[in-house]
Design a protein around this motif. Structure first.
Motif, PDB file in Angstrom:
ATOM      1  N   TRP A 132       0.824  -1.206   0.000  1.00  0.00           N
ATOM      2  CA  TRP A 132       0.000   0.000   0.000  1.00  0.00           C
ATOM      3  C   TRP A 132       0.866   1.268   0.000  1.00  0.00           C
ATOM      4  O   TRP A 132       0.554   2.247  -0.684  1.00  0.00           O
ATOM      5  CB  TRP A 132      -0.932  -0.003   1.201  1.00  0.00           C
ATOM      6  N   SER A 133       1.950   1.245   0.770  1.00  0.00           N
ATOM      7  CA  SER A 133       2.838   2.420   0.777  1.00  0.00           C
ATOM      8  C   SER A 133       3.511   2.590  -0.571  1.00  0.00           C
ATOM      9  O   SER A 133       3.727   3.727  -1.023  1.00  0.00           O
ATOM     10  CB  SER A 133       3.883   2.284   1.885  1.00  0.00           C
ATOM     11  N   THR A 134       3.816   1.488  -1.247  1.00  0.00           N
ATOM     12  CA  THR A 134       4.391   1.575  -2.591  1.00  0.00           C
ATOM     13  C   THR A 134       3.406   2.201  -3.565  1.00  0.00           C
ATOM     14  O   THR A 134       3.772   3.050  -4.394  1.00  0.00           O
ATOM     15  CB  THR A 134       4.803   0.175  -3.089  1.00  0.00           C
ATOM     16  N   LEU A 135       2.146   1.806  -3.474  1.00  0.00           N
ATOM     17  CA  LEU A 135       1.116   2.386  -4.334  1.00  0.00           C
ATOM     18  C   LEU A 135       0.925   3.869  -4.030  1.00  0.00           C
ATOM     19  O   LEU A 135       0.728   4.680  -4.943  1.00  0.00           O
ATOM     20  CB  LEU A 135      -0.197   1.638  -4.160  1.00  0.00           C
ATOM     21  N   SER A 136       0.983   4.235  -2.765  1.00  0.00           N
ATOM     22  CA  SER A 136       0.835   5.647  -2.404  1.00  0.00           C
ATOM     23  C   SER A 136       1.997   6.472  -2.941  1.00  0.00           C
ATOM     24  O   SER A 136       1.799   7.591  -3.437  1.00  0.00           O
ATOM     25  CB  SER A 136       0.752   5.779  -0.873  1.00  0.00           C
ATOM     26  N   VAL A 137       3.199   5.933  -2.858  1.00  0.00           N
ATOM     27  CA  VAL A 137       4.356   6.610  -3.447  1.00  0.00           C
ATOM     28  C   VAL A 137       4.183   6.747  -4.958  1.00  0.00           C
ATOM     29  O   VAL A 137       4.516   7.784  -5.552  1.00  0.00           O
ATOM     30  CB  VAL A 137       5.656   5.859  -3.109  1.00  0.00           C
ATOM     31  N   ALA A 138       3.648   5.708  -5.590  1.00  0.00           N
ATOM     32  CA  ALA A 138       3.422   5.755  -7.036  1.00  0.00           C
ATOM     33  C   ALA A 138       2.430   6.857  -7.403  1.00  0.00           C
ATOM     34  O   ALA A 138       2.611   7.550  -8.416  1.00  0.00           O
ATOM     35  CB  ALA A 138       2.917   4.403  -7.534  1.00  0.00           C
ATOM     36  N   VAL A 139       1.383   7.030  -6.592  1.00  0.00           N
ATOM     37  CA  VAL A 139       0.417   8.102  -6.850  1.00  0.00           C
ATOM     38  C   VAL A 139       1.092   9.466  -6.743  1.00  0.00           C
ATOM     39  O   VAL A 139       0.924  10.333  -7.609  1.00  0.00           O
ATOM     40  CB  VAL A 139      -0.765   8.003  -5.868  1.00  0.00           C
ATOM     41  N   LEU A 140       1.854   9.679  -5.683  1.00  0.00           N
ATOM     42  CA  LEU A 140       2.545  10.950  -5.506  1.00  0.00           C
ATOM     43  C   LEU A 140       3.572  11.202  -6.605  1.00  0.00           C
ATOM     44  O   LEU A 140       3.855  12.352  -6.941  1.00  0.00           O
ATOM     45  CB  LEU A 140       3.237  10.975  -4.136  1.00  0.00           C
ATOM     46  N   THR A 141       4.115  10.143  -7.159  1.00  0.00           N
ATOM     47  CA  THR A 141       5.129  10.287  -8.205  1.00  0.00           C
ATOM     48  C   THR A 141       4.513  10.618  -9.555  1.00  0.00           C
ATOM     49  O   THR A 141       5.029  11.473 -10.291  1.00  0.00           O
ATOM     50  CB  THR A 141       5.949   8.989  -8.317  1.00  0.00           C
ATOM     51  N   THR A 142       3.411   9.980  -9.890  1.00  0.00           N
ATOM     52  CA  THR A 142       2.928  10.004 -11.271  1.00  0.00           C
ATOM     53  C   THR A 142       1.733  10.912 -11.516  1.00  0.00           C
ATOM     54  O   THR A 142       1.372  11.130 -12.675  1.00  0.00           O
ATOM     55  CB  THR A 142       2.542   8.579 -11.710  1.00  0.00           C
ATOM     56  N   VAL A 143       1.094  11.432 -10.471  1.00  0.00           N
ATOM     57  CA  VAL A 143      -0.130  12.227 -10.651  1.00  0.00           C
ATOM     58  C   VAL A 143       0.143  13.671 -10.239  1.00  0.00           C
ATOM     59  O   VAL A 143       0.146  13.993  -9.039  1.00  0.00           O
ATOM     60  CB  VAL A 143      -1.299  11.646  -9.832  1.00  0.00           C
ATOM     61  N   PRO A 144       0.377  14.565 -11.180  1.00  0.00           N
ATOM     62  CA  PRO A 144       0.666  15.966 -10.830  1.00  0.00           C
ATOM     63  C   PRO A 144      -0.423  16.633 -10.007  1.00  0.00           C
ATOM     64  O   PRO A 144      -0.128  17.467  -9.146  1.00  0.00           O
ATOM     65  CB  PRO A 144       0.834  16.635 -12.204  1.00  0.00           C
ATOM     66  N   ARG A 145      -1.682  16.303 -10.252  1.00  0.00           N
ATOM     67  CA  ARG A 145      -2.787  16.925  -9.516  1.00  0.00           C
ATOM     68  C   ARG A 145      -2.686  16.625  -8.026  1.00  0.00           C
ATOM     69  O   ARG A 145      -3.021  17.479  -7.190  1.00  0.00           O
ATOM     70  CB  ARG A 145      -4.128  16.436 -10.067  1.00  0.00           C
ATOM     71  N   VAL A 146      -2.236  15.435  -7.662  1.00  0.00           N
ATOM     72  CA  VAL A 146      -2.067  15.088  -6.245  1.00  0.00           C
ATOM     73  C   VAL A 146      -0.864  15.828  -5.663  1.00  0.00           C
ATOM     74  O   VAL A 146      -0.914  16.310  -4.525  1.00  0.00           O
ATOM     75  CB  VAL A 146      -1.897  13.564  -6.086  1.00  0.00           C
ATOM     76  N   ARG A 147       0.201  15.951  -6.431  1.00  0.00           N
ATOM     77  CA  ARG A 147       1.400  16.640  -5.944  1.00  0.00           C
ATOM     78  C   ARG A 147       1.142  18.109  -5.630  1.00  0.00           C
ATOM     79  O   ARG A 147       1.805  18.683  -4.760  1.00  0.00           O
ATOM     80  CB  ARG A 147       2.514  16.565  -6.987  1.00  0.00           C
ATOM     81  N   ARG A 148       0.199  18.719  -6.371  1.00  0.00           N
ATOM     82  CA  ARG A 148      -0.051  20.148  -6.189  1.00  0.00           C
ATOM     83  C   ARG A 148      -0.862  20.459  -4.938  1.00  0.00           C
ATOM     84  O   ARG A 148      -1.011  21.632  -4.573  1.00  0.00           O
ATOM     85  CB  ARG A 148      -0.765  20.714  -7.419  1.00  0.00           C
ATOM     86  N   GLN A 149      -1.402  19.450  -4.281  1.00  0.00           N
ATOM     87  CA  GLN A 149      -2.206  19.677  -3.082  1.00  0.00           C
ATOM     88  C   GLN A 149      -1.309  19.952  -1.866  1.00  0.00           C
ATOM     89  O   GLN A 149      -0.099  19.735  -1.897  1.00  0.00           O
ATOM     90  CB  GLN A 149      -3.083  18.454  -2.808  1.00  0.00           C
ATOM     91  N   ASP A 150      -1.956  20.417  -0.803  1.00  0.00           N
ATOM     92  CA  ASP A 150      -1.230  20.548   0.464  1.00  0.00           C
ATOM     93  C   ASP A 150      -0.745  19.178   0.921  1.00  0.00           C
ATOM     94  O   ASP A 150      -1.263  18.143   0.496  1.00  0.00           O
ATOM     95  CB  ASP A 150      -2.135  21.163   1.532  1.00  0.00           C
ATOM     96  N   VAL A 151       0.227  19.188   1.819  1.00  0.00           N
ATOM     97  CA  VAL A 151       0.856  17.933   2.227  1.00  0.00           C
ATOM     98  C   VAL A 151      -0.170  16.953   2.791  1.00  0.00           C
ATOM     99  O   VAL A 151      -0.226  15.785   2.380  1.00  0.00           O
ATOM    100  CB  VAL A 151       1.959  18.202   3.269  1.00  0.00           C
ATOM    101  N   LEU A 152      -1.006  17.410   3.711  1.00  0.00           N
ATOM    102  CA  LEU A 152      -1.980  16.506   4.329  1.00  0.00           C
ATOM    103  C   LEU A 152      -2.992  16.001   3.319  1.00  0.00           C
ATOM    104  O   LEU A 152      -3.393  14.830   3.344  1.00  0.00           O
ATOM    105  CB  LEU A 152      -2.678  17.208   5.497  1.00  0.00           C
ATOM    106  N   VAL A 153      -3.436  16.885   2.414  1.00  0.00           N
ATOM    107  CA  VAL A 153      -4.399  16.470   1.387  1.00  0.00           C
ATOM    108  C   VAL A 153      -3.759  15.468   0.431  1.00  0.00           C
ATOM    109  O   VAL A 153      -4.372  14.466   0.052  1.00  0.00           O
ATOM    110  CB  VAL A 153      -4.918  17.694   0.615  1.00  0.00           C
ATOM    111  N   SER A 154      -2.520  15.713   0.041  1.00  0.00           N
ATOM    112  CA  SER A 154      -1.842  14.790  -0.875  1.00  0.00           C
ATOM    113  C   SER A 154      -1.623  13.436  -0.223  1.00  0.00           C
ATOM    114  O   SER A 154      -1.772  12.394  -0.877  1.00  0.00           O
ATOM    115  CB  SER A 154      -0.500  15.384  -1.329  1.00  0.00           C
ATOM    116  N   TRP A 155      -1.299  13.410   1.077  1.00  0.00           N
ATOM    117  CA  TRP A 155      -1.167  12.126   1.778  1.00  0.00           C
ATOM    118  C   TRP A 155      -2.496  11.377   1.801  1.00  0.00           C
ATOM    119  O   TRP A 155      -2.542  10.175   1.562  1.00  0.00           O
ATOM    120  CB  TRP A 155      -0.694  12.371   3.213  1.00  0.00           C
ATOM    121  N   ARG A 156      -3.572  12.102   2.095  1.00  0.00           N
ATOM    122  CA  ARG A 156      -4.882  11.459   2.158  1.00  0.00           C
ATOM    123  C   ARG A 156      -5.269  10.880   0.798  1.00  0.00           C
ATOM    124  O   ARG A 156      -5.748   9.742   0.708  1.00  0.00           O
ATOM    125  CB  ARG A 156      -5.937  12.461   2.623  1.00  0.00           C
TER     126      ARG A 156
END
Length: 225
Positions: A132-156
């Motif tokens: 699950w942590s690997t998938l979450s890292v993959a989301v943060l890596t590959t989805v610019p829309r998630v990266r642009r959010q605040d830290v807590l929102v991007s983690w969620r």
């Protein structure tokens, strides 16, 4: 009287030649991305370099979508500088979870923990948390829309999105597991294209589809307001 000379070449390039050329260009792109990823990771002393270098690699693959030409070094360097701090802040906690899960599995498989039901439970928890942590890292890596959010929102978002697209995330986990196993036996392959292929796979499976899902959710929210 002049006569037209018939063409001796093929009427059109065979499809298999086009596909072969595309495959060669893709491998060449993955090779260049992996080389630059390695240099940028080393530049950040690994701890502060892997996360922004991975984001930069994903941005290079996104820029090369639909066969577009991309300057790998320039694109990745610009992305690396922008995400040097933000990517590390977002991904390092998840990477620590990955490391802890891998360490627990190593201890259990190596016989460092007493065998029994508790060891099986711990092994299962390690597998689930690591995946699950690997998938979450993959989301943060590959989805610019998630990266642009605040830290807590991007983690969620990174933690919850794997449950929204289960088939794609399962395919990614299985694909990464197969690729990691293959690279462990063929280390030159891992050095040359290991990281680039893994990031390319994650970008292909998650990037555009997750962006579309988030766009649909935003439109649905706006319609209900």
């Amino acid at each position: 009287m002049s006569s037209s000379r018939p063409s001796t070449g093929p009427a059109q390039v065979p499809a298999w030649v086009m596909h072969m050329n595309e495959a060669i260009e893709r491998v060449y792109l993955v090779l260049r991305v992996t080389i630059v990823w390695t240099l940028l990771s080393l530049l950040g002393l690994l701890v502060m370099g892997v996360a922004p270098a991975s984001v930069a690699a994903a941005d290079a693959f996104i820029a090369a979508r639909h066969g577009a030409k991309v300057k790998v070094l320039g694109t990745m360097w610009a992305s690396f500088r922008i995400h040097l701090i933000s990517a590390s802040v977002r991904m390092l906690p998840l990477m620590i979870v990955q490391l802890g899960s891998a360490s627990m599995l190593w201890i259990i498989v190596g016989g460092g923990a007493p065998s029994g039901p508790m060891s099986m439970v711990l092994a299962g928890l390690a597998v689930v948390s690591g995946a699950w942590s690997t998938l979450s890292v993959a989301v943060l890596t590959t989805v610019p829309r998630v990266r642009r959010q605040d830290v807590l929102v991007s983690w969620r978002l990174a933690i919850l999105l794997p449950g929204a697209l289960p088939m794609r995330f399962i395919a990614l986990v299985l694909g990464l597991a197969v690729w990691l196993t293959l690279c462990s036996f063929l280390w030159p392959l891992a050095v040359l294209v290991g990281a680039g292929t893994a990031i390319d796979l994650a970008t292909s499976l998650l990037g555009r589809r997750t962006e579309l899902l988030l766009e649909d959710l935003e439109r649905s929210r706006a319609a209900t307001v």
